[in-house]
Write an enzyme that holds these catalytic residues in place. Structure first.
Site, PDB file in Angstrom:
ATOM      1  N   LYS A  35     -26.457 -14.501 -11.758  1.00  0.00           N
ATOM      2  CA  LYS A  35     -27.221 -13.278 -12.006  1.00  0.00           C
ATOM      3  C   LYS A  35     -26.980 -12.348 -10.829  1.00  0.00           C
ATOM      4  CE  LYS A  35     -31.751 -11.734 -13.570  1.00  0.00           C
ATOM      5  NZ  LYS A  35     -31.991 -10.673 -12.605  1.00  0.00           N
ATOM      6  N   ASP A  93     -27.121  -9.363  -8.376  1.00  0.00           N
ATOM      7  CA  ASP A  93     -28.226  -8.501  -7.977  1.00  0.00           C
ATOM      8  C   ASP A  93     -27.713  -7.087  -7.706  1.00  0.00           C
ATOM      9  OD1 ASP A  93     -30.767  -7.790  -7.413  1.00  0.00           O
ATOM     10  OD2 ASP A  93     -30.907  -8.878  -5.518  1.00  0.00           O
ATOM     11  N   CYS A 114     -37.058   1.748  32.864  1.00  0.00           N
ATOM     12  CA  CYS A 114     -36.835   2.443  34.133  1.00  0.00           C
ATOM     13  C   CYS A 114     -37.751   3.647  34.328  1.00  0.00           C
ATOM     14  CB  CYS A 114     -35.372   2.870  34.257  1.00  0.00           C
ATOM     15  SG  CYS A 114     -34.949   4.260  33.205  1.00  0.00           S
ATOM     16  N   CYS A 168     -32.925   6.737  26.338  1.00  0.00           N
ATOM     17  CA  CYS A 168     -33.342   6.855  27.729  1.00  0.00           C
ATOM     18  C   CYS A 168     -32.208   7.541  28.453  1.00  0.00           C
ATOM     19  CB  CYS A 168     -33.569   5.455  28.305  1.00  0.00           C
ATOM     20  SG  CYS A 168     -33.384   5.373  30.084  1.00  0.00           S
ATOM     21  N   TYR A 177     -20.468  -8.445 -18.142  1.00  0.00           N
ATOM     22  CA  TYR A 177     -20.884  -9.731 -18.704  1.00  0.00           C
ATOM     23  C   TYR A 177     -21.289  -9.679 -20.166  1.00  0.00           C
ATOM     24  CZ  TYR A 177     -25.223  -7.684 -16.902  1.00  0.00           C
ATOM     25  OH  TYR A 177     -26.233  -6.842 -16.594  1.00  0.00           O
ATOM     26  N   ASP A 182       0.841  -1.197   0.000  1.00  0.00           N
ATOM     27  CA  ASP A 182       0.000   0.000   0.000  1.00  0.00           C
ATOM     28  C   ASP A 182       0.875   1.246   0.000  1.00  0.00           C
ATOM     29  OD1 ASP A 182      -2.053  -1.704   0.185  1.00  0.00           O
ATOM     30  OD2 ASP A 182      -2.777  -1.045   2.165  1.00  0.00           O
ATOM     31  N   TYR A 183       1.956   1.142   0.755  1.00  0.00           N
ATOM     32  CA  TYR A 183       2.835   2.303   0.876  1.00  0.00           C
ATOM     33  C   TYR A 183       3.414   2.693  -0.486  1.00  0.00           C
ATOM     34  CZ  TYR A 183       6.755   5.227   2.110  1.00  0.00           C
ATOM     35  OH  TYR A 183       7.636   6.259   2.167  1.00  0.00           O
ATOM     36  N   GLU A 184       3.937   1.679  -1.184  1.00  0.00           N
ATOM     37  CA  GLU A 184       4.533   1.975  -2.497  1.00  0.00           C
ATOM     38  C   GLU A 184       3.493   2.539  -3.458  1.00  0.00           C
ATOM     39  OE1 GLU A 184       7.867  -1.310  -3.394  1.00  0.00           O
ATOM     40  OE2 GLU A 184       6.065  -2.080  -2.414  1.00  0.00           O
ATOM     41  N   GLU A 188     -22.801  -5.112 -14.398  1.00  0.00           N
ATOM     42  CA  GLU A 188     -23.544  -4.808 -13.193  1.00  0.00           C
ATOM     43  C   GLU A 188     -22.633  -4.119 -12.192  1.00  0.00           C
ATOM     44  OE1 GLU A 188     -26.526  -6.114 -13.844  1.00  0.00           O
ATOM     45  OE2 GLU A 188     -27.588  -6.147 -11.939  1.00  0.00           O
ATOM     46  N   GLU A 233     -24.169 -18.179 -16.123  1.00  0.00           N
ATOM     47  CA  GLU A 233     -23.501 -17.195 -15.260  1.00  0.00           C
ATOM     48  C   GLU A 233     -24.350 -16.900 -14.038  1.00  0.00           C
ATOM     49  OE1 GLU A 233     -23.073 -13.694 -17.664  1.00  0.00           O
ATOM     50  OE2 GLU A 233     -22.191 -14.826 -19.315  1.00  0.00           O
ATOM     51  N   ASP A 266       0.780   4.208  -2.619  1.00  0.00           N
ATOM     52  CA  ASP A 266       0.480   5.584  -2.218  1.00  0.00           C
ATOM     53  C   ASP A 266       1.539   6.564  -2.706  1.00  0.00           C
ATOM     54  OD1 ASP A 266      -1.771   4.695  -1.009  1.00  0.00           O
ATOM     55  OD2 ASP A 266      -0.943   4.691   1.029  1.00  0.00           O
ATOM     56  N   CYS A 286     -30.754   3.217  34.590  1.00  0.00           N
ATOM     57  CA  CYS A 286     -31.696   2.355  33.880  1.00  0.00           C
ATOM     58  C   CYS A 286     -31.173   0.916  33.879  1.00  0.00           C
ATOM     59  CB  CYS A 286     -31.874   2.838  32.450  1.00  0.00           C
ATOM     60  SG  CYS A 286     -32.911   1.743  31.464  1.00  0.00           S
ATOM     61  N   LYS A 303     -34.499 -17.944 -11.738  1.00  0.00           N
ATOM     62  CA  LYS A 303     -34.507 -17.201 -10.475  1.00  0.00           C
ATOM     63  C   LYS A 303     -34.512 -18.156  -9.278  1.00  0.00           C
ATOM     64  CE  LYS A 303     -35.854 -13.206 -10.190  1.00  0.00           C
ATOM     65  NZ  LYS A 303     -35.658 -11.782 -10.352  1.00  0.00           N
ATOM     66  N   SER A 307     -34.380  -6.728 -20.879  1.00  0.00           N
ATOM     67  CA  SER A 307     -34.349  -7.529 -19.650  1.00  0.00           C
ATOM     68  C   SER A 307     -34.519  -8.996 -20.037  1.00  0.00           C
ATOM     69  CB  SER A 307     -35.404  -7.063 -18.665  1.00  0.00           C
ATOM     70  OG  SER A 307     -36.669  -7.282 -19.216  1.00  0.00           O
ATOM     71  N   CYS A 310     -38.855   5.746  29.349  1.00  0.00           N
ATOM     72  CA  CYS A 310     -38.194   4.465  29.099  1.00  0.00           C
ATOM     73  C   CYS A 310     -39.079   3.315  29.596  1.00  0.00           C
ATOM     74  CB  CYS A 310     -36.853   4.449  29.822  1.00  0.00           C
ATOM     75  SG  CYS A 310     -36.062   2.840  29.788  1.00  0.00           S
TER      76      CYS A 310
HETATM   77  S1  IVH Z   1     -27.287 -10.620 -19.477  1.00  0.00           S
HETATM   78  C1  IVH Z   1     -30.397  -8.879 -22.747  1.00  0.00           C
HETATM   79  N1  IVH Z   1     -25.945 -11.500 -17.459  1.00  0.00           N
HETATM   80  O1  IVH Z   1     -30.299  -9.119 -14.979  1.00  0.00           O
HETATM   81  C2  IVH Z   1     -30.155  -8.886 -21.303  1.00  0.00           C
HETATM   82  N2  IVH Z   1     -27.696  -9.959 -17.053  1.00  0.00           N
HETATM   83  O2  IVH Z   1     -33.340  -9.033 -16.267  1.00  0.00           O
HETATM   84  C3  IVH Z   1     -28.772  -9.322 -21.061  1.00  0.00           C
HETATM   85  N3  IVH Z   1     -27.956  -9.353 -14.705  1.00  0.00           N
HETATM   86  O3  IVH Z   1     -30.923  -6.072 -16.489  1.00  0.00           O
HETATM   87  C4  IVH Z   1     -28.494  -9.422 -19.638  1.00  0.00           C
HETATM   88  N4  IVH Z   1     -26.319 -10.584 -13.950  1.00  0.00           N
HETATM   89  O4  IVH Z   1     -29.007  -6.154 -14.905  1.00  0.00           O
HETATM   90  C5  IVH Z   1     -26.937 -10.710 -17.860  1.00  0.00           C
HETATM   91  N5  IVH Z   1     -24.623 -12.356 -15.759  1.00  0.00           N
HETATM   92  C6  IVH Z   1     -25.618 -11.567 -16.165  1.00  0.00           C
HETATM   93  C7  IVH Z   1     -26.373 -10.778 -15.281  1.00  0.00           C
HETATM   94  C8  IVH Z   1     -27.415  -9.986 -15.757  1.00  0.00           C
HETATM   95  C9  IVH Z   1     -27.273  -9.722 -13.634  1.00  0.00           C
HETATM   96  C10 IVH Z   1     -29.125  -8.426 -14.689  1.00  0.00           C
HETATM   97  C11 IVH Z   1     -29.054  -7.319 -15.668  1.00  0.00           C
HETATM   98  C12 IVH Z   1     -30.346  -7.343 -16.432  1.00  0.00           C
HETATM   99  C13 IVH Z   1     -31.187  -8.260 -15.630  1.00  0.00           C
HETATM  100  C14 IVH Z   1     -32.029  -9.096 -16.561  1.00  0.00           C
END
Ligand code: IVH
Length: 673
Positions: free
Chosen positions: A116, A118, A411, A426, A225, A34-36, A173, A114, A38, A431, A314, A83, A408
């Site tokens: 997904k 969040d 007490c 409180c 992705y 980290d020092y180097e 993401e 892959e 910085d 108490c 999902k 989506s 409270c």
């Molecule tokens: S591919 C054409 N890959 O999931 C859509 N999406 O409802 C291509 N997400 O809005 C999306 N991980 O925000 C893809 N490995 C992944 C993902 C991913 C999360 C999200 C993305 C998208 C939503 C799909």
């Protein structure tokens, strides 16, 4: 005048920093200290300040956030950000395959599966290898331009690691790790700010801040992705290969990507992660299944909403719906009143939930939570479930609004709420609820370490008014203790010797045990290195305290206030009279035995909660970090360890079993004397 030599040095520094950023943040495998690092950054900053003409928008110095902005311009997505259709079962995944075969008869398919992630989906545009614009998904056609905020995300390259001519667009993401999210919420709670319900909201909120300097302090991360088709370069023929290319260019691509040759393999991989997702330090809400061949993707095409070549699988939601039977108020060590919802018990992500913290009055008001309401609960990266929102359609009109009691509940003392705080407290100086918490804290393993002083015993001691402040612990005798419920003479004797032993705990433990607000185990250790005794600390001024690295103004203020308080002065005097040592110096002169060491914990430990393990190593001068890299000294591996264990092995980082960890702690504590 800027000469060529300086210009070259600036370029060289930027290359070096980009390189080391990638090593540290993306590969988790730093090559320099980290020092180097910085030093490089400092030199670059100085040169840019001296020669402003050399500044560029993508210099690594920009990571800390540029000037605040007025708002976010809208940008159009030339290729819409679609989506995905959702599936929830094995059958539906097979149905997806059947559909593919109907669309393209007689063809074989390969799939890429892959995680997904969040988080918040983003688009990044690079021109000649330089990051020029980034935006959110918005409605899919138009999003918000959040370039300045995205530049603060350390894993998003400002400059690609390969020469890539023309314009390219990648998608991915931005997310917040679960540990980063918890830390952020802890800080917000302390500051009395409203809390984020889950890591996704925290990431989204952080990207929408108008001041990039604040965004730069949020623990944001990214996974990329998708590489969209480009007019300036030839893109690879398969999705899998384009992910490889993205990695070479310097993007962070999720490591758990699998190329599958059959739908059965796809299903197996999905069920594997449905079980393993808790091991990750980020939230995933499912898997994404994509046809690997880009040419097939093109022929399959998209509907207006989603591509036909990909679907999401999902995972079962970590949400549940239940009813609030009552809202009670709990009193903590500092007198903070926390409203807690008593729920109709409901299963949620593997456990039965019957309570949920509502944090404070403002939270309740903001979400308009009432007694009798039906609510949605979520386990958002937190062990403690949150009430996400009220199901208003279920209201009958009989629900009751909650208001904080004026007195409270334990007490009866007055409850006050300071102007700049979200919590009500409180102010009763005696108490019993506060006292119980304070005693429990004092006795903790990482504080004065009084074994055998558990909650049930503390309840009895306080309720029977045997103990009215912490110092009263030292006047307990065998007769009194043995007269208590479930207290044999032997355990009473043991407890007494534990209490006696605690008198000679070193200064850092005593400071921590006093429970001064904002002074944790690590802070106490630092203070004990700067002051030779509790008296010296009690005389320190705000300025003196602030001059100590890692002690901020808020902590300094809290320490000064603590020692000013009459009640606290009396308590300390009383402790002294009972023989509690207030300046054991051995610790001060010697460096903390684990100073500079970094620990990672993975899996569950038998003898310590995470919090206890953290405090224990912090009290010995070490740090606990969340991810494994070569800079980590020890990875402590408990039951059901996560991927961190694998990572430690692959990097050759020392791993310790729980027994070895205990052994290590024992040996350094002993050598400390
Ligand atoms: S591919 C054409 N890959 O999931 C859509 N999406 O409802 C291509 N997400 O809005 C999306 N991980 O925000 C893809 N490995 C992944 C993902 C991913 C999360 C999200 C993305 C998208 C939503 C799909």
């Amino acid at each position: 005048m800027v000469n060529d030599k300086i210009r070259k040095r600036v370029e060289e520094l930027r290359e070096l920093i980009h390189y080391h950023d990638h090593k540290y943040y993306v590969e988790n495998n730093p090559e320099i200290s980290d020092y180097e690092y910085d030093q490089l950054m400092r030199e670059l900053k100085e040169l840019e300040e001296k020669y402003p003409s050399l500044r560029t928008p993508n210099s690594p110095t920009q990571r800390v956030g540029g000037e605040p902005i007025e708002g976010f311009p809208t940008v159009e997505h030339h290729i819409p950000m679609l989506s995905l259709d959702n599936t929830y079962s094995e059958d539906e995944i097979r149905e997806f395959e059947a559909r593919l075969h109907r669309e393209l008869p007689d063809e074989e398919f390969e799939y890429v599966v892959e995680l997904k992630i969040d988080g918040v989906s983003i688009s990044l545009i690079y021109e000649d290898g330089e990051f020029i614009r980034g935006s959110t998904r918005g409605d899919g056609r138009r999003g918000d331009e959040v370039t300045a905020n995205l530049k603060t995300v350390r894993t998003i390259p400002l400059k690609l690691r390969k020469k890539v001519p023309g314009r390219i667009e990648v998608r991915g993401e931005v997310y917040m790790s679960v540990s980063g999210f918890r830390k952020l919420n802890r800080e917000r709670e302390r500051r009395g700010e409203s809390l984020f319900a889950n890591p996704r909201n925290a990431a989204a909120g952080s990207l929408k801040l108008l001041d990039p300097k604040i965004t730069s302090q949020r623990p944001l991360d990214s996974f990329i992705y998708n590489l969209t088709e480009s007019t300036s370069i030839a893109t690879p023929p398969t999705h899998f290969e384009s992910l490889e290319l993205l990695k070479e260019w310097g993007f962070k691509v999720n490591p758990y990507i699998k190329l599958c040759r059959s739908i059965q393999e796809v299903i197996d991989y999905c069920s594997l992660w449905a079980k393993r997702r808790e091991e990750l330090d980020y939230e995933v809400d499912g898997m994404v299944i994509k046809v690997n061949s880009i040419e097939q993707q093109r022929r399959l095409g998209s509907t207006s909403k989603s591509p036909r070549w990909a679907i999401a699988y999902k995972f079962p939601a970590k949400q549940a719906t239940t009813k609030i039977k009552d809202i009670i108020v709990q009193v903590g060590r500092t007198g903070a009143l926390t409203p807690v919802a008593i729920l109709e018990p409901t299963p949620l992500a593997g456990s039965t939930i019957s309570r949920a913290t509502l944090h404070n009055e403002d939270e309740i008001r903001r979400k308009d939570i009432r007694i009798g309401d039906t609510v949605i609960l979520e386990k958002g990266g937190d062990v403690i479930p949150q009430v996400v929102k009220v199901v208003e359609s279920k209201r009958t009109g009989k629900e009751k609004k909650f208001s904080m009691p004026k007195r409270c509940p334990v007490c009866g003392a007055e409850v006050v709420r300071l102007e700049d705080e979200a919590v009500a407290r409180c102010i009763g100086s005696s108490c019993p609820a506060q006292l119980k918490e304070r005693i429990a804290h004092y006795a903790r393993r990482t504080a004065m370490d009084i074994e055998g002083l558990g909650d049930k015993l503390i309840n009895q001691l306080v309720d029977k008014k045997i103990v009215q402040d912490i110092a009263d612990l030292y006047k307990l005798d065998l007769a009194t203790l043995s007269s208590l419920e479930r207290m044999g003479e032997k355990s009473a004797q043991n407890l007494l010797s534990q209490i006696e032993r605690s008198k000679s705990q070193p200064l850092n433990r005593l400071i921590f045990a006093l429970g001064i607000r904002y002074v944790g185990a690590r802070g106490a250790r630092i203070l004990s290195e700067h002051f030779s005794s509790l008296d010296e600390l009690s005389r320190a001024t705000q300025e003196e305290l602030e001059a100590i690295p890692e002690i901020g103004p808020r902590t300094a203020n809290s320490i000064v206030l603590f020692f000013k308080e009459k009640k606290n002065k009396e308590l300390i005097e009383k402790l002294r009279r009972y023989g509690v040592q207030m300046g054991r110096k051995e610790e001060r002169r010697r460096e903390a035995p684990l100073a500079g060491k970094r620990f990672v914990f993975t899996g569950s430990l038998e003898h310590y909660s995470r919090q206890e393990a953290r405090e224990l190593v912090e009290s010995l001068g070490a740090r606990v970090v969340s991810s494994v890299s070569k800079k980590v000294d020890y990875v402590v591996v408990g039951k059901n360890p996560g991927s961190k264990y694998e990572k430690a092995k692959s990097l050759g980082v020392r791993t310790l079993s729980e027994e070895e960890f205990q052994e290590l702690v024992r040996s350094v504590v002993k050598s400390e004397g």
